[in-house]
Write a protein that holds these residues in place. Structure first.
Motif, PDB file in Angstrom:
ATOM      1  N   ARG A  11       0.834  -1.202   0.000  1.00  0.00           N
ATOM      2  CA  ARG A  11       0.000   0.000   0.000  1.00  0.00           C
ATOM      3  C   ARG A  11       0.864   1.244   0.000  1.00  0.00           C
ATOM      4  O   ARG A  11       1.907   1.296   0.665  1.00  0.00           O
ATOM      5  CB  ARG A  11      -0.926   0.025   1.216  1.00  0.00           C
ATOM      6  N   TYR A  12       0.429   2.248  -0.752  1.00  0.00           N
ATOM      7  CA  TYR A  12       0.993   3.586  -0.677  1.00  0.00           C
ATOM      8  C   TYR A  12      -0.118   4.489  -0.137  1.00  0.00           C
ATOM      9  O   TYR A  12      -0.985   4.937  -0.885  1.00  0.00           O
ATOM     10  CB  TYR A  12       1.452   4.078  -2.054  1.00  0.00           C
ATOM     11  N   LEU A  15      -3.908   3.836  -1.183  1.00  0.00           N
ATOM     12  CA  LEU A  15      -3.948   3.092  -2.435  1.00  0.00           C
ATOM     13  C   LEU A  15      -3.168   1.789  -2.318  1.00  0.00           C
ATOM     14  O   LEU A  15      -2.048   1.775  -1.808  1.00  0.00           O
ATOM     15  CB  LEU A  15      -3.363   3.934  -3.576  1.00  0.00           C
ATOM     16  N   GLU A  16      -3.748   0.710  -2.800  1.00  0.00           N
ATOM     17  CA  GLU A  16      -3.064  -0.584  -2.805  1.00  0.00           C
ATOM     18  C   GLU A  16      -2.462  -0.807  -4.185  1.00  0.00           C
ATOM     19  O   GLU A  16      -3.173  -0.836  -5.189  1.00  0.00           O
ATOM     20  CB  GLU A  16      -4.028  -1.720  -2.456  1.00  0.00           C
ATOM     21  N   ALA A  17      -1.134  -0.976  -4.241  1.00  0.00           N
ATOM     22  CA  ALA A  17      -0.422  -1.124  -5.508  1.00  0.00           C
ATOM     23  C   ALA A  17      -0.286  -2.578  -5.936  1.00  0.00           C
ATOM     24  O   ALA A  17      -0.221  -2.870  -7.135  1.00  0.00           O
ATOM     25  CB  ALA A  17       0.963  -0.497  -5.406  1.00  0.00           C
ATOM     26  N   HIS A  19      -2.066  -6.420  -5.314  1.00  0.00           N
ATOM     27  CA  HIS A  19      -3.262  -7.050  -4.762  1.00  0.00           C
ATOM     28  C   HIS A  19      -3.047  -8.561  -4.632  1.00  0.00           C
ATOM     29  O   HIS A  19      -3.552  -9.345  -5.436  1.00  0.00           O
ATOM     30  CB  HIS A  19      -4.473  -6.777  -5.661  1.00  0.00           C
ATOM     31  N   GLY A  38       2.458   1.810 -13.931  1.00  0.00           N
ATOM     32  CA  GLY A  38       1.292   1.697 -13.068  1.00  0.00           C
ATOM     33  C   GLY A  38       0.769   0.290 -12.909  1.00  0.00           C
ATOM     34  O   GLY A  38      -0.199   0.062 -12.181  1.00  0.00           O
ATOM     35  N   GLY A  40       2.390  -2.224 -11.479  1.00  0.00           N
ATOM     36  CA  GLY A  40       2.866  -2.833 -10.241  1.00  0.00           C
ATOM     37  C   GLY A  40       4.187  -3.553 -10.383  1.00  0.00           C
ATOM     38  O   GLY A  40       4.720  -4.078  -9.402  1.00  0.00           O
ATOM     39  N   THR A  43       6.894  -1.923  -8.223  1.00  0.00           N
ATOM     40  CA  THR A  43       6.589  -2.165  -6.809  1.00  0.00           C
ATOM     41  C   THR A  43       6.918  -3.601  -6.429  1.00  0.00           C
ATOM     42  O   THR A  43       7.464  -3.862  -5.346  1.00  0.00           O
ATOM     43  CB  THR A  43       5.108  -1.866  -6.517  1.00  0.00           C
ATOM     44  N   ARG A 198      -2.571  -3.506 -13.250  1.00  0.00           N
ATOM     45  CA  ARG A 198      -3.267  -2.916 -12.109  1.00  0.00           C
ATOM     46  C   ARG A 198      -2.999  -3.674 -10.803  1.00  0.00           C
ATOM     47  O   ARG A 198      -3.904  -3.930 -10.012  1.00  0.00           O
ATOM     48  CB  ARG A 198      -4.769  -2.837 -12.386  1.00  0.00           C
ATOM     49  N   GLY A 199      -1.745  -4.069 -10.624  1.00  0.00           N
ATOM     50  CA  GLY A 199      -1.339  -4.683  -9.374  1.00  0.00           C
ATOM     51  C   GLY A 199      -1.650  -6.147  -9.212  1.00  0.00           C
ATOM     52  O   GLY A 199      -1.548  -6.682  -8.106  1.00  0.00           O
TER      53      GLY A 199
END
Length: 229
Positions: A11-12, A15-17, A19, A38, A40, A43, A198-199
């Motif tokens: 999480r940032y 927002l959860e980066a 999942h 973006g 992920g 991350t 999207r993560g």
């Protein structure tokens, strides 16, 4: 040896980066985390390195849970992260950057011969591609057990980029790359690919497998075609 994320969440703030991402990178071997900005992928790379904390899940290295092990301790154990930005000491010369890693750096110059002419230059004055060469040569000098690289060929000429992927693929280490597009990979060594959107992981398999729509990728994983930890 395997480095893996297991149901990892990051999480940032609100927002959860990531999942619940699960992936595994074997050693020796090449693993590519694929995705747009973006998605992920960066991350996930930083979570493996310990540069960002998990809000859920685990990081497992060679069978041991290292989720709570700080980034500097992972580095001492042989993990090296090359971020996409600020990967060199800009106020130091190229020579000084290399000497921080190893007093003798002939192997770095053999890997990237253009660096020899740049030795007296301050790293902050180099082009983007030249800085990537310097950052990667420092990583190679460290002889890491695990090498995590975010967009290794960013700013490089096609010839230098091809040389870079050849070097990375030939390492006797766990090598994980974060990329926007699938790079040229050797056909004589299996390369694992995890595509993130999207993560979440929407595809996992070998680089030679076709990547389809997210639903088809999920069906492929349920059928057992995805790499196991």
């Amino acid at each position: 040896m395997t480095l893996s994320l297991r149901h990892a969440r990051v999480r940032y703030g609100p927002l959860e980066a990531l999942h619940g991402v699960t992936l595994a990178a074997p050693a020796p071997g090449l693993t590519v985390l694929l995705g747009r900005n973006g998605s992920g992928r960066t991350t996930a790379l930083r979570a493996l390195a310990g540069a960002v904390p998990l809000s859920g899940g685990a990081v497992v290295w060679d069978g041991a849970d290292v989720t709570g092990v700080p980034a500097y301790e992972r580095a001492r154990r042989g993990l090296c992260l090359v971020p996409d930005r600020r990967a060199v000491f800009g106020s130091l010369t190229v020579r000084e950057n290399l000497e921080l890693t190893a007093p003798a750096f002939d192997t770095a110059l053999a890997a990237y011969p253009p660096l020899e002419a740049l030795l007296p230059r301050r790293a902050g004055t180099l082009s983007g591609g030249e800085q990537r060469m310097l950052a990667l040569s420092r990583a190679l000098l460290a002889r890491p057990r695990v090498l995590l690289v975010d967009e290794p060929a960013q700013g490089m000429s096609p010839a230098v980029a091809a040389r870079t992927y050849e070097l990375l693929a030939g390492l006797d280490a766990c090598v994980v790359l974060a990329e926007q597009r699938l790079p040229p990979v050797p056909r004589d060594r299996p390369t694992l690919v995890y595509e993130l959107r999207r993560g979440a992981v929407v595809f996992s398999g070998e680089a030679t497998e076709p990547r389809q729509a997210p639903g088809a990728s999920l069906r492929a994983r349920r059928s057992g075609s995805h790499p196991r930890e």
